[in-house]
Design a protein around this motif. Structure first.
Motif, PDB file in Angstrom:
ATOM      1  N   SER A   1     -13.419  -2.939  -9.563  1.00  5.46           N
ATOM      2  CA  SER A   1     -13.241  -2.391  -8.042  1.00  5.46           C
ATOM      3  C   SER A   1     -11.890  -2.095  -7.696  1.00  5.46           C
ATOM      4  O   SER A   1     -10.894  -2.701  -8.074  1.00  5.46           O
ATOM      5  CB  SER A   1     -13.861  -3.537  -7.416  1.00  5.46           C
ATOM      6  N   PRO A   2     -11.947  -1.197  -6.558  1.00  6.74           N
ATOM      7  CA  PRO A   2     -10.498  -0.770  -6.164  1.00  6.74           C
ATOM      8  C   PRO A   2      -9.813  -1.863  -5.347  1.00  6.74           C
ATOM      9  O   PRO A   2     -10.795  -2.370  -4.462  1.00  6.74           O
ATOM     10  CB  PRO A   2     -10.883   0.320  -5.496  1.00  6.74           C
ATOM     11  N   SER A   3      -8.780  -2.189  -5.193  1.00  6.05           N
ATOM     12  CA  SER A   3      -7.984  -2.864  -4.125  1.00  6.05           C
ATOM     13  C   SER A   3      -8.062  -2.087  -2.674  1.00  6.05           C
ATOM     14  O   SER A   3      -8.434  -0.843  -2.929  1.00  6.05           O
ATOM     15  CB  SER A   3      -6.518  -3.220  -4.659  1.00  6.05           C
ATOM     16  N   SER A   4      -7.547  -2.661  -1.841  1.00  7.89           N
ATOM     17  CA  SER A   4      -7.585  -1.857  -0.488  1.00  7.89           C
ATOM     18  C   SER A   4      -6.358  -1.133  -0.597  1.00  7.89           C
ATOM     19  O   SER A   4      -5.443  -1.401  -1.378  1.00  7.89           O
ATOM     20  CB  SER A   4      -7.393  -2.968   0.424  1.00  7.89           C
ATOM     21  N   ALA A   5      -6.113   0.136   0.116  1.00  7.57           N
ATOM     22  CA  ALA A   5      -4.967   0.946   0.281  1.00  7.57           C
ATOM     23  C   ALA A   5      -3.707  -0.066   0.486  1.00  7.57           C
ATOM     24  O   ALA A   5      -2.715   0.095  -0.183  1.00  7.57           O
ATOM     25  CB  ALA A   5      -5.242   2.133   1.111  1.00  7.57           C
ATOM     26  N   GLU A   6      -3.865  -0.930   1.590  1.00 10.66           N
ATOM     27  CA  GLU A   6      -2.656  -1.741   1.718  1.00 10.66           C
ATOM     28  C   GLU A   6      -2.072  -2.477   0.612  1.00 10.66           C
ATOM     29  O   GLU A   6      -1.043  -2.633   0.302  1.00 10.66           O
ATOM     30  CB  GLU A   6      -3.050  -2.735   2.962  1.00 10.66           C
ATOM     31  N   LYS A   7      -3.077  -3.165  -0.179  1.00 10.86           N
ATOM     32  CA  LYS A   7      -2.568  -4.013  -1.179  1.00 10.86           C
ATOM     33  C   LYS A   7      -2.052  -3.135  -2.083  1.00 10.86           C
ATOM     34  O   LYS A   7      -1.192  -3.568  -3.001  1.00 10.86           O
ATOM     35  CB  LYS A   7      -3.837  -4.705  -1.933  1.00 10.86           C
ATOM     36  N   ILE A   8      -2.668  -1.931  -2.725  1.00 15.95           N
ATOM     37  CA  ILE A   8      -1.901  -0.991  -3.501  1.00 15.95           C
ATOM     38  C   ILE A   8      -0.934  -0.565  -3.212  1.00 15.95           C
ATOM     39  O   ILE A   8       0.170  -0.560  -3.923  1.00 15.95           O
ATOM     40  CB  ILE A   8      -3.103   0.385  -3.676  1.00 15.95           C
ATOM     41  N   ILE A   9      -0.553  -0.290  -2.005  1.00 19.01           N
ATOM     42  CA  ILE A   9       0.983   0.122  -1.469  1.00 19.01           C
ATOM     43  C   ILE A   9       2.166  -0.997  -1.623  1.00 19.01           C
ATOM     44  O   ILE A   9       3.074  -0.895  -2.195  1.00 19.01           O
ATOM     45  CB  ILE A   9       0.651   0.563  -0.050  1.00 19.01           C
ATOM     46  N   ASP A  10       1.409  -2.406  -1.269  1.00 19.83           N
ATOM     47  CA  ASP A  10       2.214  -3.289  -1.303  1.00 19.83           C
ATOM     48  C   ASP A  10       2.674  -3.669  -2.960  1.00 19.83           C
ATOM     49  O   ASP A  10       3.814  -3.850  -2.971  1.00 19.83           O
ATOM     50  CB  ASP A  10       1.585  -4.785  -1.136  1.00 19.83           C
ATOM     51  N   SER A  11       1.768  -3.492  -3.705  1.00 22.29           N
ATOM     52  CA  SER A  11       2.002  -3.521  -5.364  1.00 22.29           C
ATOM     53  C   SER A  11       3.140  -2.406  -5.833  1.00 22.29           C
ATOM     54  O   SER A  11       3.825  -2.679  -6.342  1.00 22.29           O
ATOM     55  CB  SER A  11       0.793  -3.448  -5.790  1.00 22.29           C
ATOM     56  N   MET A  12       2.721  -1.057  -5.342  1.00 22.20           N
ATOM     57  CA  MET A  12       3.585  -0.146  -5.607  1.00 22.20           C
ATOM     58  C   MET A  12       4.987  -0.219  -5.041  1.00 22.20           C
ATOM     59  O   MET A  12       6.123   0.214  -5.662  1.00 22.20           O
ATOM     60  CB  MET A  12       3.084   1.201  -5.280  1.00 22.20           C
ATOM     61  N   THR A  13       5.282  -0.802  -3.827  1.00 18.47           N
ATOM     62  CA  THR A  13       6.546  -1.027  -3.344  1.00 18.47           C
ATOM     63  C   THR A  13       7.289  -2.337  -3.616  1.00 18.47           C
ATOM     64  O   THR A  13       8.479  -2.623  -3.419  1.00 18.47           O
ATOM     65  CB  THR A  13       6.408  -0.802  -1.805  1.00 18.47           C
ATOM     66  N   SER A  14       6.853  -3.220  -4.258  1.00 18.27           N
ATOM     67  CA  SER A  14       7.342  -4.517  -4.370  1.00 18.27           C
ATOM     68  C   SER A  14       8.581  -4.560  -5.478  1.00 18.27           C
ATOM     69  O   SER A  14       9.362  -5.181  -5.253  1.00 18.27           O
ATOM     70  CB  SER A  14       6.078  -5.725  -4.700  1.00 18.27           C
TER      71      SER A  14
END
Length: 185
Positions: free
Chosen positions: A164-177
């Motif tokens: 299942s996909p994560s939320s857009a917010e979690k994806i962005i957090d993961s990409m910018t961490s």
């Protein structure tokens, strides 16, 4: 005997790639020992993800680009994703804008794509020409880790959790961490 050995040796990288993505079987795909390779040999078509209507992002409003690394074979390219273009649709498909630039070149290829976490497939919808999207509407393709320029594998690892996909917010957090955000104007 030698032919069987050769076929076995040629199949090993495909088997490793297929099993590395996930141990879960998407709905509609037969579990036959856990290999994508065997489905390819049988020429069994993958299920087509059910899509709902969506809009492409306005290319002029894509300003927050984040560089990411893909696989070793892709080290000759620079990859970026527009964080302000990541959307998880009502159909659970993660859609995004991505840019690929060959190192040593100033040509930046931007495309709009989608990843379906359930079936582990991606699709290219359009590419950017000037400031307009040009439709491609390519068919869905299976995601492999070691495919040349297989950045979709890296993105699927960021986007998907247990089919299942994560939320857009979690994806962005993961990409910018890990890396600082690049603002492109």
């Amino acid at each position: 005997m030698q032919r069987l050995l050769l076929i076995t040796l040629l199949a090993l990288p495909c088997l490793a790639s297929a099993s590395e993505y996930s141990n879960t079987t998407p709905p509609g795909i037969e579990r036959d020992g856990g290999t994508t390779f065997s489905r390819l040999l049988k020429d069994t078509p993958l299920p087509t993800p059910e899509e709902k209507e969506f809009n492409k992002p306005d290319p002029k409003k894509l300003e927050k680009w984040q560089e990411f690394s893909a696989n070793y074979d892709s080290r000759m390219n620079k990859f970026e994703i527009a964080l302000d273009g990541i959307v998880v649709g009502q159909d659970d498909i993660v859609r995004y804008a991505v840019a690929v630039t060959s190192k040593g070149s100033k040509v930046r290829n931007v495309s709009f794509e989608g990843i379906d976490c359930k079936t582990r497939q991606y699709r290219s919808y359009a590419y950017l020409s000037g400031d307009q999207w040009q439709n491609l509407n390519r068919p869905w393709e299976l995601i492999f880790k070691d495919k040349r320029n297989g950045y979709q594998y890296k993105l699927a690892k960021e986007f998907c959790w247990g089919g299942s996909p994560s939320s857009a917010e979690k994806i962005i957090d993961s990409m910018t961490s890990n890396e600082p955000l690049k603002i492109v104007r």
